[in-house]
Design an enzyme around this catalytic site. Structure first.
Site, PDB file in Angstrom:
ATOM      1  N   GLU A   1       0.832  -1.209   0.000  1.00 61.45           N
ATOM      2  CA  GLU A   1       0.000   0.000   0.000  1.00 61.45           C
ATOM      3  C   GLU A   1       0.858   1.248   0.000  1.00 61.45           C
ATOM      4  O   GLU A   1       1.999   1.241   0.480  1.00 61.45           O
ATOM      5  CB  GLU A   1      -0.977  -0.012   1.190  1.00 61.45           C
ATOM      6  CG  GLU A   1      -0.344  -0.302   2.549  1.00 61.45           C
ATOM      7  CD  GLU A   1      -0.216   0.907   3.444  1.00 61.45           C
ATOM      8  OE1 GLU A   1      -0.123   2.028   2.918  1.00 61.45           O
ATOM      9  OE2 GLU A   1      -0.170   0.720   4.674  1.00 61.45           O
TER      10      GLU A   1
ATOM     11  N   HIS B   1      13.431   0.360  -7.075  1.00 58.33           N
ATOM     12  CA  HIS B   1      12.818  -0.757  -6.360  1.00 58.33           C
ATOM     13  C   HIS B   1      13.861  -1.416  -5.474  1.00 58.33           C
ATOM     14  O   HIS B   1      15.059  -1.376  -5.769  1.00 58.33           O
ATOM     15  CB  HIS B   1      12.282  -1.771  -7.382  1.00 58.33           C
ATOM     16  CG  HIS B   1      11.631  -2.973  -6.779  1.00 58.33           C
ATOM     17  ND1 HIS B   1      10.528  -2.888  -5.966  1.00 58.33           N
ATOM     18  CD2 HIS B   1      11.921  -4.307  -6.870  1.00 58.33           C
ATOM     19  CE1 HIS B   1      10.164  -4.103  -5.583  1.00 58.33           C
ATOM     20  NE2 HIS B   1      11.002  -4.977  -6.114  1.00 58.33           N
TER      21      HIS B   1
ATOM     22  N   CYS C   1       7.663  -0.934  -1.712  1.00 57.09           N
ATOM     23  CA  CYS C   1       8.792  -1.873  -1.742  1.00 57.09           C
ATOM     24  C   CYS C   1       9.851  -1.607  -0.690  1.00 57.09           C
ATOM     25  O   CYS C   1      10.313  -2.532  -0.012  1.00 57.09           O
ATOM     26  CB  CYS C   1       9.423  -1.907  -3.133  1.00 57.09           C
ATOM     27  SG  CYS C   1      10.306  -0.395  -3.624  1.00 57.09           S
TER      28      CYS C   1
ATOM     29  N   ARG D   1       0.421  -2.094  12.393  1.00 59.84           N
ATOM     30  CA  ARG D   1      -0.331  -3.051  11.572  1.00 59.84           C
ATOM     31  C   ARG D   1      -0.697  -2.452  10.208  1.00 59.84           C
ATOM     32  O   ARG D   1      -1.833  -2.550   9.746  1.00 59.84           O
ATOM     33  CB  ARG D   1      -1.572  -3.550  12.318  1.00 59.84           C
ATOM     34  CG  ARG D   1      -1.244  -4.209  13.649  1.00 59.84           C
ATOM     35  CD  ARG D   1      -2.426  -4.929  14.249  1.00 59.84           C
ATOM     36  NE  ARG D   1      -2.772  -6.128  13.481  1.00 59.84           N
ATOM     37  CZ  ARG D   1      -2.148  -7.297  13.592  1.00 59.84           C
ATOM     38  NH1 ARG D   1      -1.108  -7.433  14.410  1.00 59.84           N
ATOM     39  NH2 ARG D   1      -2.532  -8.333  12.875  1.00 59.84           N
TER      40      ARG D   1
ATOM     41  N   ASP E   1      10.834 -11.166  -2.784  1.00 56.26           N
ATOM     42  CA  ASP E   1      10.274  -9.842  -3.071  1.00 56.26           C
ATOM     43  C   ASP E   1       8.807  -9.823  -2.661  1.00 56.26           C
ATOM     44  O   ASP E   1       7.950 -10.326  -3.387  1.00 56.26           O
ATOM     45  CB  ASP E   1      10.429  -9.522  -4.560  1.00 56.26           C
ATOM     46  CG  ASP E   1      10.133  -8.067  -4.878  1.00 56.26           C
ATOM     47  OD1 ASP E   1       9.587  -7.355  -4.010  1.00 56.26           O
ATOM     48  OD2 ASP E   1      10.441  -7.637  -6.006  1.00 56.26           O
TER      49      ASP E   1
END
Length: 263
Positions: free
Chosen positions: A40, A108, A70, A65, A124
């Protein structure tokens, strides 16, 4: 991470502490993480800081939580794996855009994980819809996975190209990096109008059945056995309830794209 923090992280993803840093343990941890912790980018649209330190990333995933993108997800996962005895290297990668060109350096963050019994793996859990299980790092053939058919191919100057169903996904530099090296990439994706993260709202995870559930803005999409269904949410209350019900994320307000970022 100390023992208490490690155990709390394992409870967060619903898995018992493995006996050792084995290939089977890595596969179980990888899949459990994808099922429990969403990919997210809500912090970008809530005005929240993103701090690239082990302590901050683990606190966000475990204590708050939440999920992340990435740098956050693979950064936190690396801290967990190291605490469990795995040998982990952070790798920088450049993601291919729609024209087939690789993006910026440090676009990334992916992981090379070494297990005590099975060599090296590309792990990943921070690339959205990607492999459900780690990929064999040295294997240059096709690797079947619940998320598709993957292949790791040799590329120019020693880099590796990761492909999904024949389509290039990203280009990996094999040299190990430090978490702080990714700060510029994270800043770019948090601030640049050219970053797809500033132009979209996404929260997504795989489900226990191998499907996927995604909340993109106010569109809730579920995929089960290849069948995709969408529902449009109409109120803030419905959106906040969906974040809580499907992702375990409790928010006080709905994340919003700024007008200039809407597409």
């Amino acid at each position: 991470m100390d023992t208490e923090q490690t155990d709390a992280y394992l409870r967060r993803i619903g898995i018992e502490r493995p006996a050792g840093p084995t290939t089977r343990a890595l596969r179980d941890l990888h899949l459990a993480h994808l099922r429990s912790v969403p990919f997210e980018n809500l912090s970008i649209h809530l005005g929240e800081d993103i701090e690239l330190t082990d302590k901050a990333l683990v606190a966000k995933v475990v204590d708050a939580r939440r999920g992340g993108f990435c740098y956050e997800l693979n950064g936190a996962f690396a801290a967990l794996l190291r605490a469990l005895g795995f040998d982990v290297a952070l790798l920088q990668a450049r993601v291919y855009d729609d024209t087939g060109e690789p993006g910026i350096p440090y676009d990334h963050l992916a992981l090379r994980v070494r297990t005590e019994d099975g060599g090296d793996w590309l792990a990943d859990i921070g690339f959205g819809a990607h492999s459900h299980l780690p990929l064999a790092f040295a294997d240059r053939g096709e690797q079947a996975d619940p998320g598709g058919t993957f292949r790791i191919a040799e590329a120019a100057e020693g880099d590796l190209q990761v492909l999904k169903d024949g389509k290039p996904q990203y280009l990996v530099d094999r040299r190990p990096r430090a978490l702080a090296d990714f700060k510029v990439g994270a800043w770019y994706h948090r601030t640049s109008p050219d970053s797809h993260f500033t132009r979209s709202l996404v929260c997504s995870r795989i489900t226990g059945s191998g499907g996927r559930i995604t909340l993109g803005g106010r569109t809730l999409t579920t995929t089960v056995d290849g069948e995709r269904r969408t529902a449009e949410l109409t109120t803030e209350a419905e959106v906040l309830a969906a974040y809580d019900r499907h992702f375990g994320i409790v928010l006080e307000r709905e994340p919003q794209l700024r007008p200039s970022e809407r597409t």
